[in-house]
Design a protein around this motif. Structure first.
Motif, short mmCIF file in Angstrom:
data_model
loop_
_atom_site.label_atom_id
_atom_site.label_comp_id
_atom_site.label_asym_id
_atom_site.label_seq_id
_atom_site.Cartn_x
_atom_site.Cartn_y
_atom_site.Cartn_z
N LEU A 220 0.87 -23.27 -22.91
CA LEU A 220 -0.15 -23.41 -21.86
C LEU A 220 -0.03 -24.76 -21.16
CD1 LEU A 220 -3.27 -21.81 -23.60
CD2 LEU A 220 -1.93 -20.86 -21.72
N ARG A 221 0.39 -25.79 -21.93
CA ARG A 221 0.53 -27.11 -21.31
C ARG A 221 1.65 -27.14 -20.28
NH1 ARG A 221 -1.20 -29.28 -26.26
NH2 ARG A 221 0.88 -29.17 -27.15
N LEU A 222 2.56 -26.16 -20.35
CA LEU A 222 3.67 -26.13 -19.39
C LEU A 222 3.24 -25.51 -18.07
CD1 LEU A 222 6.55 -24.93 -21.74
CD2 LEU A 222 5.96 -27.26 -21.10
N LEU A 223 2.07 -24.86 -18.07
CA LEU A 223 1.59 -24.24 -16.83
C LEU A 223 0.77 -25.25 -16.04
CD1 LEU A 223 0.41 -20.75 -18.17
CD2 LEU A 223 2.52 -21.30 -16.96
N ALA B 175 12.58 -30.22 -13.16
CA ALA B 175 13.01 -31.57 -13.50
C ALA B 175 12.62 -31.84 -14.95
CB ALA B 175 12.33 -32.57 -12.57
N PRO B 176 13.33 -32.74 -15.61
CA PRO B 176 12.95 -33.10 -16.98
C PRO B 176 11.60 -33.79 -16.94
CG PRO B 176 15.03 -34.15 -16.34
CD PRO B 176 14.46 -33.55 -15.11
N ALA B 177 10.81 -33.59 -17.98
CA ALA B 177 9.50 -34.25 -18.05
C ALA B 177 9.41 -34.94 -19.39
CB ALA B 177 8.39 -33.23 -17.91
N VAL B 198 16.74 -26.64 -16.39
CA VAL B 198 16.21 -28.00 -16.34
C VAL B 198 17.32 -28.90 -15.81
CG1 VAL B 198 15.13 -29.87 -17.62
CG2 VAL B 198 14.70 -27.49 -18.28
N ASN B 199 17.08 -29.44 -14.63
CA ASN B 199 18.09 -30.21 -13.91
C ASN B 199 18.07 -31.68 -14.36
OD1 ASN B 199 20.12 -30.61 -12.07
ND2 ASN B 199 18.83 -30.45 -10.24
N LYS B 200 19.07 -32.41 -13.93
CA LYS B 200 19.16 -33.85 -14.19
C LYS B 200 19.29 -34.17 -15.68
CE LYS B 200 16.48 -34.71 -10.03
NZ LYS B 200 15.33 -35.33 -9.36
N ALA B 201 19.98 -33.27 -16.37
CA ALA B 201 20.18 -33.50 -17.81
C ALA B 201 21.33 -34.47 -18.01
CB ALA B 201 20.45 -32.17 -18.52
N ASP B 202 21.11 -35.71 -17.58
CA ASP B 202 22.16 -36.71 -17.69
C ASP B 202 21.54 -38.09 -17.77
OD1 ASP B 202 21.51 -37.38 -14.88
OD2 ASP B 202 22.57 -35.50 -14.47
N ALA B 209 15.36 -34.08 -20.66
CA ALA B 209 15.75 -32.75 -20.18
C ALA B 209 15.92 -31.79 -21.36
CB ALA B 209 17.04 -32.84 -19.37
N ASN B 210 16.55 -32.28 -22.42
CA ASN B 210 16.74 -31.42 -23.58
C ASN B 210 15.39 -31.02 -24.20
OD1 ASN B 210 19.51 -31.35 -23.35
ND2 ASN B 210 19.83 -33.11 -24.73
N ARG B 211 14.48 -31.98 -24.27
CA ARG B 211 13.15 -31.65 -24.82
C ARG B 211 12.43 -30.66 -23.92
NH1 ARG B 211 12.53 -37.10 -25.81
NH2 ARG B 211 11.28 -37.31 -23.92
N THR B 212 12.48 -30.92 -22.60
CA THR B 212 11.82 -30.02 -21.66
C THR B 212 12.40 -28.61 -21.78
OG1 THR B 212 11.50 -31.86 -20.13
CG2 THR B 212 11.25 -29.66 -19.23
N CYS B 213 13.71 -28.55 -21.88
CA CYS B 213 14.38 -27.25 -22.01
C CYS B 213 13.91 -26.54 -23.28
CB CYS B 213 15.89 -27.46 -22.02
SG CYS B 213 16.82 -25.93 -22.09
#
Lengths: 350, 350
Positions: A220-223, B175-177, B198-202, B209-213
């Motif tokens: 839900l936090r991702l929305l 985008a990564p968060a 998830v873009n900008k994984a660099d 980015a990996n966590r966001t993914c």
């Protein structure tokens, strides 16, 4: 012939037998019944324009404990002096996989509660019909001065979306899932849920319920938060069908086996959400937007009804198949259909 | 006066100038243009009913790197010999917050590629219009024998839903968060996405980015899998705008700074998904269902167009306000509107 005025005044007095009869009327497909139902709803709207219940939509897959939840939640509210109407799904009318017993048995204690009204309704398979029936039944319960209307949905077709569009708050009840055996929420439900409740957070399932709850809280936090939501909403919580000490005691007295703990927290969270929306003007704008939505929905249904001739239905079928097969374009097929089956209105320029 | 037959044959030959002209035609609101566009699309459908491109919808908030992604992804595909059409959002026409430069500049290398066709289209603000325009522009690109049509959407209104309904595969670029600053996906998008990238994984953002993914992968696992999805879909992946060694080299030659690594994996995942759907019959049923959907959408639009008189529009406004204020019911308001502004068809029984 129904005496609409007499029926309306009985409903306004909270007569539950007349309320039940009125719901039967709005559920009928007979044209004369629909006309009477429309007159009745108008009379009630005029007589008591300000009666508003808190409308709570509730969805959940079979076996998740919806009946137990509704009964316990309803009893908690009636114990606070609130009048509670439940628009339940009639398990015998749908392939819901739920109980094969009637609703009176499903929610026996609540059904005997003088402050409660339980109405099992036909299964929600016909979408257009469901929308109107559900909306009208809710309006009747509001006119009968209930404080809370609980609207159950079983997740067939787009019934959640319909119920969400008539609700002030939408709850999704889930069972705990362990590791890989996540049950999977039907796409589209997560986006209408204000609160996700993970049930059966007790005994062997407690750890799994907490994990499941954390998973959904994370999702839900991702929305993106809606402007109609305060900080922290939509939110996920656990509830438990196990007797906690207090309820176990009262149940021992009542000789009953069901209770759900954590209900007070659920009610508090619902109140926090709706209070915030009221304070920030979202309650009224949401209700107004819903009303406009239903108006346009009725207009669209009414327009489509103009195509409800055997010839037009056959043409819809044939042309739809041609479009699907790539033999013609959607635009041309629609033009042909409307030209042949809906004579041009002289005044219109479309 | 447009010579439809001549235009059609040029498009079928892949003439990009004529394709651009035809897209201008389908985007026009002029009634005579719309009639010509309809004739053109019918001629193309008849002439080349079997031409199908892979239609890829792409959504993502401004600043996430959509242009870079589309350019690099498009160049990768054209390097494989594929013909790629891009229906891009014209940044100058919308409050997208994106680049204020034209699309030729946004995707300069791709626009100079003889196998690519980039078409910036007006912003997607008018929903009904967008649906038809987008669908028709895609159909034109298919008739012009492109192998892949990339359809960009900027997330205004319900444009994703429209694009998803015209796409075979729908990608969401994020985008990564880091930690709490999750950007939040607009509700409703997660449920139409086949793949979240998830873009900008660099560089500094790689870990985020990996966590966001992983977060989105977790959220997707909570959704029930559609029968049209193989195991593991919808899925989340990372992509990177940083040069990897190989692309860095070719870029050094081309003197350019943009590249996205992980694109081959994205393409592979798209192919795996679409191959699976073709093998299991879902490709055709999905296309057929989309066609039927658009047909019914055109029918509904055509019906609503019958209410497109100044009087009916005024009545819609007035009655809508009355319904929103609780002064009348949606059913009655709709009945009044249709009675006053859409004379009953003698043949219909609705």
């Amino acid at each position: 012939m129904v005496d609409t005025a007499a029926l309306a005044s009985k409903i306004l007095e909270g007569d539950r037998r007349m309320l039940a009869r009125a719901i039967t009327l709005v559920e009928s497909r007979r044209v004369d019944h629909r006309e009477t139902a429309m007159l009745l709803l108008e009379a009630l709207t005029r007589a008591a324009p300000d009666r508003q219940a808190l409308r709570i939509g509730l969805s959940g897959t079979p076996g998740v404990g919806k009946s137990t939840f509704i009964e316990s939640f309803g009893l908690m509210l009636t114990a606070q002096g609130l009048r509670v109407a439940v628009l339940a799904v009639d398990p015998s009318s749908a392939r819901t996989g739920g109980s094969i017993l009637g609703d009176k048995t499903r929610m026996e204690r609540l059904s005997r509660d003088p402050r409660a009204f339980i109405r099992p309704s036909p299964s929600q398979t016909h979408l257009g019909g469901v929308a109107r029936r559900t909306r009208d039944a809710v309006a009747l319960c509001e006119a009968a001065d209930f404080d809370v209307v609980l609207i159950e949905t079983v997740g067939v077709g787009q019934s959640e979306t319909v119920v969400a569009e008539v609700s002030d708050v939408f709850l999704l009840l889930l069972a705990p899932a362990g590791g890989d055996e996540l049950q999977g929420v039907k796409r589209g439900i997560m986006e209408v849920a204000d609160m996700i409740l993970v049930n059966k957070a007790d005994g062997d399932l407690k750890a799994a319920a907490n994990r499941t709850c954390a998973d959904y809280a994370g999702a839900l936090r991702l929305l993106r938060r809606s402007p109609q939501d305060p900080e922290g909403y939509p939110r996920a919580m656990t509830v438990s069908a196990l007797h906690d000490e207090e309820t176990a005691k009262s149940q021992a007295i009542a000789g009953r086996q069901t209770a759900v703990s954590g209900l007070a927290q659920v009610w508090e969270a619902i109140r926090a959400l709706t209070d915030w929306r009221r304070d920030n003007g979202h309650w009224d704008t949401r209700r107004a937007a819903q009303a406009r939505h239903w108006f346009m929905d009725e207009v669209r249904q009414g327009l489509l009804a103009r195509l409800n001739t055997p010839e037009a239905r056959a043409a819809l079928e044939t042309l739809g198949a041609e479009v699907a097969a790539g033999a013609t374009t959607p635009g041309r097929a629609a033009t042909v259909l409307l030209h042949d089956h809906l004579p041009q209105n002289a005044k219109a320029n479309g």
